[in-house]
Design a protein around this motif. Structure first.
Motif, PDB file in Angstrom:
ATOM      1  N   PHE A   1       5.910  -0.073   3.227  1.00 47.97           N
ATOM      2  CA  PHE A   1       4.950  -0.234   3.821  1.00 47.97           C
ATOM      3  C   PHE A   1       4.616   0.725   4.468  1.00 47.97           C
ATOM      4  O   PHE A   1       3.461   0.724   5.800  1.00 47.97           O
ATOM      5  CB  PHE A   1       5.010  -1.512   4.543  1.00 47.97           C
ATOM      6  N   TYR A   2       5.492   1.683   5.083  1.00 45.51           N
ATOM      7  CA  TYR A   2       5.301   2.504   6.086  1.00 45.51           C
ATOM      8  C   TYR A   2       5.600   3.783   5.381  1.00 45.51           C
ATOM      9  O   TYR A   2       5.733   4.486   6.875  1.00 45.51           O
ATOM     10  CB  TYR A   2       6.435   1.965   7.299  1.00 45.51           C
ATOM     11  N   GLU A   3       4.576   3.535   4.477  1.00 43.68           N
ATOM     12  CA  GLU A   3       4.856   5.277   4.165  1.00 43.68           C
ATOM     13  C   GLU A   3       2.882   5.576   3.193  1.00 43.68           C
ATOM     14  O   GLU A   3       2.275   6.703   3.173  1.00 43.68           O
ATOM     15  CB  GLU A   3       5.600   5.335   2.298  1.00 43.68           C
ATOM     16  N   GLN A   4       2.681   4.436   2.788  1.00 40.70           N
ATOM     17  CA  GLN A   4       1.507   4.085   2.612  1.00 40.70           C
ATOM     18  C   GLN A   4       0.530   3.870   3.527  1.00 40.70           C
ATOM     19  O   GLN A   4       0.376   2.545   4.184  1.00 40.70           O
ATOM     20  CB  GLN A   4       0.945   3.310   1.023  1.00 40.70           C
ATOM     21  N   LYS A   5      -0.761   3.850   3.313  1.00 39.41           N
ATOM     22  CA  LYS A   5      -2.114   4.174   4.216  1.00 39.41           C
ATOM     23  C   LYS A   5      -2.753   2.659   3.815  1.00 39.41           C
ATOM     24  O   LYS A   5      -3.212   1.971   2.356  1.00 39.41           O
ATOM     25  CB  LYS A   5      -2.821   4.948   4.473  1.00 39.41           C
ATOM     26  N   TYR A   6      -2.854   1.393   4.720  1.00 36.78           N
ATOM     27  CA  TYR A   6      -3.664   0.409   4.252  1.00 36.78           C
ATOM     28  C   TYR A   6      -5.424   0.685   5.239  1.00 36.78           C
ATOM     29  O   TYR A   6      -4.530   1.299   6.534  1.00 36.78           O
ATOM     30  CB  TYR A   6      -3.154  -0.987   4.999  1.00 36.78           C
ATOM     31  N   THR A   7      -6.395   0.650   4.567  1.00 35.82           N
ATOM     32  CA  THR A   7      -7.233   0.895   5.557  1.00 35.82           C
ATOM     33  C   THR A   7      -7.276  -0.534   6.696  1.00 35.82           C
ATOM     34  O   THR A   7      -8.043  -0.414   7.280  1.00 35.82           O
ATOM     35  CB  THR A   7      -8.626   0.535   4.692  1.00 35.82           C
ATOM     36  N   PHE A   8      -7.101  -1.955   6.136  1.00 35.42           N
ATOM     37  CA  PHE A   8      -7.911  -2.902   7.038  1.00 35.42           C
ATOM     38  C   PHE A   8      -6.255  -3.967   7.829  1.00 35.42           C
ATOM     39  O   PHE A   8      -5.675  -4.100   6.928  1.00 35.42           O
ATOM     40  CB  PHE A   8      -8.552  -3.926   6.464  1.00 35.42           C
ATOM     41  N   LEU A   9      -6.553  -4.382   8.743  1.00 40.72           N
ATOM     42  CA  LEU A   9      -4.935  -4.840   9.355  1.00 40.72           C
ATOM     43  C   LEU A   9      -4.993  -6.139   8.534  1.00 40.72           C
ATOM     44  O   LEU A   9      -3.124  -6.026   7.843  1.00 40.72           O
ATOM     45  CB  LEU A   9      -5.488  -5.047  10.953  1.00 40.72           C
TER      46      LEU A   9
END
Length: 225
Positions: free
Chosen positions: A121-129
């Motif tokens: 979760f701290y390596e991939q990027k999420y667009t929406f919170l």
């Protein structure tokens, strides 16, 4: 958004549905609600507000409570829905948050056991919170061993049935949980820095999970008076 009178809170045996805000590694109080209600509605049509658990969690760092905040892209409108809030890449926050979690919990009994579940979760990027928060929540629930019936809201409600409770703004970092939630009793459990800091109540669920591991569910069940 309309002003609302506080909704009356029922005893756990009567609980059916609870309304909650989206939350980043939400506090123990929040997860206690996930264990106590048959149905959970995560609000996505609320107007996004700063300085809430929507993008903030509090952990027990070696020097005391530490707030970790996910930066967001400033919305074009002051009344943007939470569902439309995007995560910013500003400040290398993913690296900073992971380092903070590792520094705070590396010596807890269960960090080593769970860290590979959290690290992605701290390596991939999420667009929406909301997607980021939901992904972490699903992980935490699976590790604790709970299976709450959680769905997003389809509209913003201001009136509730007798068996529905509204905690969307009650669970808040600037509000005293014992005043806002008379059903909730912050449970005492082992914390790695307790000798130095004293017990710190109602921190992020990450604190409970890394310190107590499989016993986390037993602690959550003790939360309701």
């Amino acid at each position: 958004m309309e002003d609302r009178k506080p909704h009356s809170i029922q005893q756990p045996k009567d609980k059916n549905m609870v309304y909650l805000s989206s939350a980043y590694l939400a506090p123990v109080e929040y997860y206690a609600k996930l264990t106590a209600y048959k149905q959970v509605r995560t609000e996505q049509y609320d107007h996004y507000m700063k300085q809430t658990y929507r993008n903030r969690c509090t952990i027990a760092a070696p020097d005391g409570p530490l707030a970790l905040t996910v930066p967001i892209v400033k919305p074009d409108t002051p009344k943007a829905f939470t569902k439309d809030i995007r995560i910013s890449d500003h400040g290398n926050w993913r690296h900073l948050h992971w380092n903070a979690l590792e520094s705070a919990y590396n010596h807890t009994p269960f960090f080593e056991y769970y860290k590979d579940d959290f690290r992605p979760f701290y390596e991939q990027k999420y667009t929406f919170l909301m997607d980021f928060n939901e992904g972490l929540q699903q992980l935490v629930c699976s590790l604790i061993g709970i299976h709450p019936n959680v769905t997003r809201t389809t509209a913003y409600k201001t009136e509730f049935a007798p068996d529905e409770d509204d905690y969307r703004e009650r669970i808040h970092p600037k509000k005293d949980c014992r005043m806002e939630d008379p059903d909730f009793s912050p449970p005492v459990y082992y914390q790695v820095f307790q000798d130095r800091l004293g017990f710190l109540p109602n921190l992020s669920i990450a604190d409970l999970l890394f310190n107590m591991g499989p016993e986390s569910l037993l602690i959550l069940k003790k939360c309701h008076s």
